[in-house]
Design an enzyme around this catalytic site. Structure first.
Site, PDB file in Angstrom:
ATOM      1  N   GLY A  24       0.798  -1.213   0.000  1.00 15.53           N
ATOM      2  CA  GLY A  24       0.000   0.000   0.000  1.00 15.53           C
ATOM      3  C   GLY A  24       0.834   1.267   0.000  1.00 15.53           C
ATOM      4  O   GLY A  24       0.361   2.320  -0.426  1.00 15.53           O
ATOM      5  N   SER A  65       7.213   4.343   3.433  1.00 15.65           N
ATOM      6  CA  SER A  65       6.702   3.264   4.283  1.00 15.65           C
ATOM      7  C   SER A  65       5.770   3.879   5.301  1.00 15.65           C
ATOM      8  O   SER A  65       6.213   4.662   6.152  1.00 15.65           O
ATOM      9  CB  SER A  65       7.833   2.520   4.988  1.00 15.65           C
ATOM     10  OG  SER A  65       7.311   1.634   5.981  1.00 15.65           O
ATOM     11  N   GLU A  87      -6.612  -7.108  -0.693  1.00 15.95           N
ATOM     12  CA  GLU A  87      -6.556  -6.784   0.732  1.00 15.95           C
ATOM     13  C   GLU A  87      -7.921  -6.434   1.328  1.00 15.95           C
ATOM     14  O   GLU A  87      -8.217  -6.820   2.452  1.00 15.95           O
ATOM     15  CB  GLU A  87      -5.582  -5.631   0.965  1.00 15.95           C
ATOM     16  CG  GLU A  87      -4.125  -6.007   0.732  1.00 15.95           C
ATOM     17  CD  GLU A  87      -3.175  -4.980   1.290  1.00 15.95           C
ATOM     18  OE1 GLU A  87      -2.960  -4.975   2.516  1.00 15.95           O
ATOM     19  OE2 GLU A  87      -2.656  -4.164   0.502  1.00 15.95           O
ATOM     20  N   HIS A 105      -0.568  -8.283 -26.829  1.00 12.04           N
ATOM     21  CA  HIS A 105       0.517  -9.155 -27.258  1.00 12.04           C
ATOM     22  C   HIS A 105       0.581 -10.425 -26.423  1.00 12.04           C
ATOM     23  O   HIS A 105       1.520 -11.212 -26.576  1.00 12.04           O
ATOM     24  CB  HIS A 105       1.849  -8.397 -27.192  1.00 12.04           C
ATOM     25  CG  HIS A 105       1.892  -7.201 -28.086  1.00 12.04           C
ATOM     26  ND1 HIS A 105       2.370  -7.245 -29.385  1.00 12.04           N
ATOM     27  CD2 HIS A 105       1.468  -5.922 -27.877  1.00 12.04           C
ATOM     28  CE1 HIS A 105       2.262  -6.049 -29.934  1.00 12.04           C
ATOM     29  NE2 HIS A 105       1.716  -5.223 -29.047  1.00 12.04           N
ATOM     30  N   LYS A 161       4.951 -11.575   8.354  1.00 12.32           N
ATOM     31  CA  LYS A 161       6.053 -10.676   8.764  1.00 12.32           C
ATOM     32  C   LYS A 161       6.682 -11.143  10.071  1.00 12.32           C
ATOM     33  O   LYS A 161       7.909 -11.110  10.239  1.00 12.32           O
ATOM     34  CB  LYS A 161       5.508  -9.256   8.916  1.00 12.32           C
ATOM     35  CG  LYS A 161       5.140  -8.578   7.608  1.00 12.32           C
ATOM     36  CD  LYS A 161       4.587  -7.182   7.863  1.00 12.32           C
ATOM     37  CE  LYS A 161       4.203  -6.487   6.580  1.00 12.32           C
ATOM     38  NZ  LYS A 161       3.618  -5.136   6.823  1.00 12.32           N
TER      39      LYS A 161
END
Length: 304
Positions: free
Chosen positions: A35, A74, A196, A212, A300
């Site tokens: 995000g 961040s 999310e 393509h 995480k």
């Protein structure tokens, strides 16, 4: 804060006037993930005066040096990959800036713009993107106000977006979002918002590149009715023709999504907010929490 209230802050976020001081530079590198990372993708399609590289990894390009304006984005300030990239940029002597609400990034001693906390990172897209736009593009006040007005209108009436969400849910369909310059990053943003917010898989691509590759499965794949195809309309007649011909030769119908606004910044943020509401309503209809990212947070923790 309820997620619907988070969405309503975007009209104020686009008025955020933070910016960096810059000197002479050769290139811009923007590091960010998820995000937060969408800010660099959006900016890279709006700006072409100097090369822009978007870094979504632990490492930065070899060319980064003292002539690079490096921006680490961040929201939490603790994104592992972004911190690693910023540390490398400092070692290389780049002019390092940061956009964050706090965390370790705010403690690195670099030129930092502190933004309000308390939101999901993806809901802070205005706060994360506007400092970069303000620094290098310097949009007109009237363009910012046009964007804010369009976002306010969506906050008041998002029935169209709710209807699209209802159609997707009714058929249990997988969204496919097709953009084109300068909305390729917006199509990707929609994809990640479906992931999310609504907790479903989604896919994005863009014209004319998709002609393509995607054109063949659009004509010949199995179970095509399990997908819900959307395409952002374009002011480029060549792209508009490609959209129409692609539908005809593949027998595929695209839900046309039209950008509103006379300025580029207004059209981009209008489309972003349009997707925000589609994915919010789909989450609500599915009875899932659009704010829940527990699986990502668990990952995480396990790798830290």
């Amino acid at each position: 804060m309820e997620f619907s209230e988070e969405l309503k802050t975007l009209k104020d976020q686009v008025r955020f006037d933070g910016s960096f001081r810059t000197g002479t530079f050769s290139n811009i590198v923007i590091a960010g993930m998820g995000g937060s990372g969408i800010a660099g993708r959006i900016f890279s399609e709006m700006y072409s005066a100097k090369p822009v590289f978007v870094c979504d990894d632990y490492h930065i390009p070899e060319f980064v040096d003292g002539n690079t304006e490096f921006i680490a984005v961040s929201y939490s300030g603790n994104t592992e990959e972004t911190l690693s990239a910023a540390e490398e940029a400092i070692k290389k002597g780049a002019k390092v800036h940061a956009i964050t609400s706090g965390g370790r990034l705010s403690e690195m001693g670099v030129d930092t713009i502190k933004i309000p906390g308390g939101l999901q990172p993806r809901s802070a897209v205005g706060y994360l993107t506007m400092p970069i736009i303000n620094t290098f593009i310097r949009p007109k006040h009237e363009d910012i106000e046009e964007a804010a007005g369009l976002l306010s209108d969506l906050d008041k009436n998002n029935t169209v977006q709710e209807n699209i969400a209802t159609e997707i849910y009714a058929g249990r369909r997988i969204p496919v979002i097709y953009g084109s310059t300068p909305y390729r990053s917006v199509a990707y943003r929609w994809k990640t918002q479906f992931n999310e917010n609504a907790k479903i898989l989604a896919y994005s691509n863009y014209f004319s590149e998709l002609n393509h590759n995607d054109t063949m499965p659009l004509r010949d794949t199995y179970r095509k009715d399990e997908f819900y195809f959307m395409a952002f309309d374009s002011t480029d007649e060549r792209i508009r023709k490609r959209i129409e011909v692609t539908q005809k030769i593949t027998g595929t119908s695209f839900k046309k999504i039209e950008a509103r606004g006379s300025s580029l910044i207004a059209r981009i943020f209008y489309l972003i907010h349009f997707g925000d509401y589609v994915t919010y309503h789909l989450a609500r209809i599915r009875n899932v929490d659009p704010q829940d990212v527990s699986a990502i947070e668990d990952l995480k923790k396990r790798i830290s």
